[in-house]
Design an enzyme around this catalytic site. Structure first.
Site, PDB file in Angstrom:
ATOM      1  N   LYS A  53       0.836  -1.201   0.000  1.00 30.32           N
ATOM      2  CA  LYS A  53       0.000   0.000   0.000  1.00 30.32           C
ATOM      3  C   LYS A  53       0.872   1.254   0.000  1.00 30.32           C
ATOM      4  O   LYS A  53       0.620   2.208  -0.745  1.00 30.32           O
ATOM      5  CB  LYS A  53      -0.930  -0.002   1.226  1.00 30.32           C
ATOM      6  CG  LYS A  53      -2.059  -1.033   1.132  1.00 30.32           C
ATOM      7  CD  LYS A  53      -2.834  -1.192   2.447  1.00 30.32           C
ATOM      8  CE  LYS A  53      -3.892  -2.286   2.323  1.00 30.32           C
ATOM      9  NZ  LYS A  53      -4.653  -2.515   3.564  1.00 30.32           N
ATOM     10  N   GLN A  97      -4.303  -1.191   9.919  1.00 30.88           N
ATOM     11  CA  GLN A  97      -4.376  -2.512   9.294  1.00 30.88           C
ATOM     12  C   GLN A  97      -5.009  -3.520  10.256  1.00 30.88           C
ATOM     13  O   GLN A  97      -4.639  -3.590  11.426  1.00 30.88           O
ATOM     14  CB  GLN A  97      -2.966  -2.960   8.869  1.00 30.88           C
ATOM     15  CG  GLN A  97      -2.923  -4.268   8.092  1.00 30.88           C
ATOM     16  CD  GLN A  97      -3.554  -4.190   6.709  1.00 30.88           C
ATOM     17  OE1 GLN A  97      -3.653  -3.114   6.100  1.00 30.88           O
ATOM     18  NE2 GLN A  97      -4.016  -5.312   6.198  1.00 30.88           N
ATOM     19  N   ASP A 120     -10.699   3.583   4.750  1.00 33.41           N
ATOM     20  CA  ASP A 120     -11.113   2.173   4.669  1.00 33.41           C
ATOM     21  C   ASP A 120     -12.629   2.034   4.571  1.00 33.41           C
ATOM     22  O   ASP A 120     -13.137   0.955   4.231  1.00 33.41           O
ATOM     23  CB  ASP A 120     -10.652   1.422   5.926  1.00 33.41           C
ATOM     24  CG  ASP A 120      -9.355   0.653   5.725  1.00 33.41           C
ATOM     25  OD1 ASP A 120      -9.154   0.127   4.606  1.00 33.41           O
ATOM     26  OD2 ASP A 120      -8.576   0.564   6.678  1.00 33.41           O
TER      27      ASP A 120
HETATM   28  N1  GUN Z   1      -7.176  -6.275   6.518  1.00 34.55           N
HETATM   29  C1  GUN Z   1      -7.599  -6.955   5.441  1.00 34.55           C
HETATM   30  N2  GUN Z   1      -8.145  -6.117   4.536  1.00 34.55           N
HETATM   31  C2  GUN Z   1      -8.046  -4.880   5.051  1.00 34.55           C
HETATM   32  C3  GUN Z   1      -8.419  -3.600   4.566  1.00 34.55           C
HETATM   33  O1  GUN Z   1      -8.984  -3.421   3.478  1.00 34.55           O
HETATM   34  N3  GUN Z   1      -8.136  -2.564   5.390  1.00 34.55           N
HETATM   35  C4  GUN Z   1      -7.550  -2.725   6.602  1.00 34.55           C
HETATM   36  N4  GUN Z   1      -7.335  -1.645   7.340  1.00 34.55           N
HETATM   37  N5  GUN Z   1      -7.191  -3.897   7.072  1.00 34.55           N
HETATM   38  C5  GUN Z   1      -7.444  -4.978   6.294  1.00 34.55           C
END
Ligand code: GUN
Length: 282
Positions: A53, A97, A120
């Site tokens: 990311k 995350q 998110d």
């Molecule tokens: N863990 C798995 N997918 C995601 C996501 O799209 N965002 C976040 N913050 N954590 C995740």
């Protein structure tokens, strides 16, 4: 006949190139989009996701910061960190995350993020906006799946039956709502659904987000259906695989997404898109 691949990697790169152009234009107005990434603990998959990311941010000209805490971090410290990010004008998006270690209450953490920085789309304000069809941030993975459908000409899903397998807050539930907003007739199947195949066999679109290899097999798929595989698993040989039995389902489906190179890169592209929107106050 074998299914056409929906190449998420290529589509994600095209979207990221467009985001880069928009980011450069925003920077000329004096605003540099900023994403704050927070990781707690050493989960290897999470570390890879976060790295990917941030790399994508850098390539698009989006500034990102990274806070990596030990898995023993207390909830109060994490909430303090998020409060500081909420108040920092250089931070437009906040990504914590998931998953978080068990001593931290995920709901309280998500609710502590300012909704306007919740790129998110997990905060109850943004979830409510999705339910109500109001503007707000949409979760990145389901949004990426919708972009994949658009890429093969499926924009208005009126008259189409869609089945979502899985009911997580991150993927299954928001996916069902986005498909509904696009006028699909939506069914959600989950671990307590007897005979999910009964539903998937009728579906024009199947989105599989269960987290278990071999969840969708060829006998469960209507010929010509669009199959989107959100799963990221490792098989017995240690190789990355999705939830869909790719080799058999591709013989039946009309379109299918690969793993890797399908939904994953789209999630990243949508995160950048949400961050840019947050910075531009769209
Ligand atoms: N863990 C798995 N997918 C995601 C996501 O799209 N965002 C976040 N913050 N954590 C995740």
């Amino acid at each position: 006949m074998t299914a056409q691949l929906i190449d998420g990697k290529a589509l994600g790169l095209r979207i990221r190139a467009q985001i880069k152009v928009r980011t450069e234009a925003l920077k000329r107005t004096g605003i540099t989009p900023g994403l704050a990434v927070v990781l707690v603990g050493g989960d290897p998959a999470s570390q890879i996701y976060v790295r990917n990311k941030m790399k994508a941010c850098a390539e698009a000209g989006i500034h990102s910061t990274f806070a990596h805490y030990e898995s023993t971090l207390g909830e109060a410290e994490l909430l303090d960190h998020i409060r500081a990010l909420n108040e920092n004008p250089a931070v437009h998006g906040i990504l914590v995350q998931l998953p978080l270690p068990p001593q931290i209450h995920v709901g309280r953490v998500i609710e502590s993020i300012a909704p306007a920085k919740d790129v998110d789309g997990f905060h109850p304000v943004n979830v409510g906006a999705l339910v109500a069809g109001a503007p707000g941030f949409r979760p990145c993975t389901p949004l990426g799946c919708m972009k994949m459908l658009e890429s093969i000409g499926l924009t208005d899903l009126a008259g189409r039956k869609a089945v979502v397998m899985g009911r997580s807050n991150i993927v299954g539930k928001p996916m069902a709502l986005l498909l509904l907003a696009a006028n699909a007739t939506v069914t959600v199947c989950h671990s307590k659904t007897p005979d999910a195949a009964h539903f998937t066999r009728e579906a024009d679109i199947v989105v599989c987000a269960v987290g278990r290899p071999g969840t969708l097999t060829a006998d469960m798929v209507k010929p010509g259906a669009v199959v989107i595989d959100v799963g990221i698993n490792r098989n017995a040989a240690g190789k990355l695989c999705g939830d869909v039995d790719f080799e058999s389902v591709r013989q039946v489906a009309g379109h299918i997404t690969p793993v890797p190179g399908g939904v994953g890169p789209m999630t990243i592209a949508m995160l950048l898109s949400n961050t840019l929107d947050a910075a531009a106050h769209l």
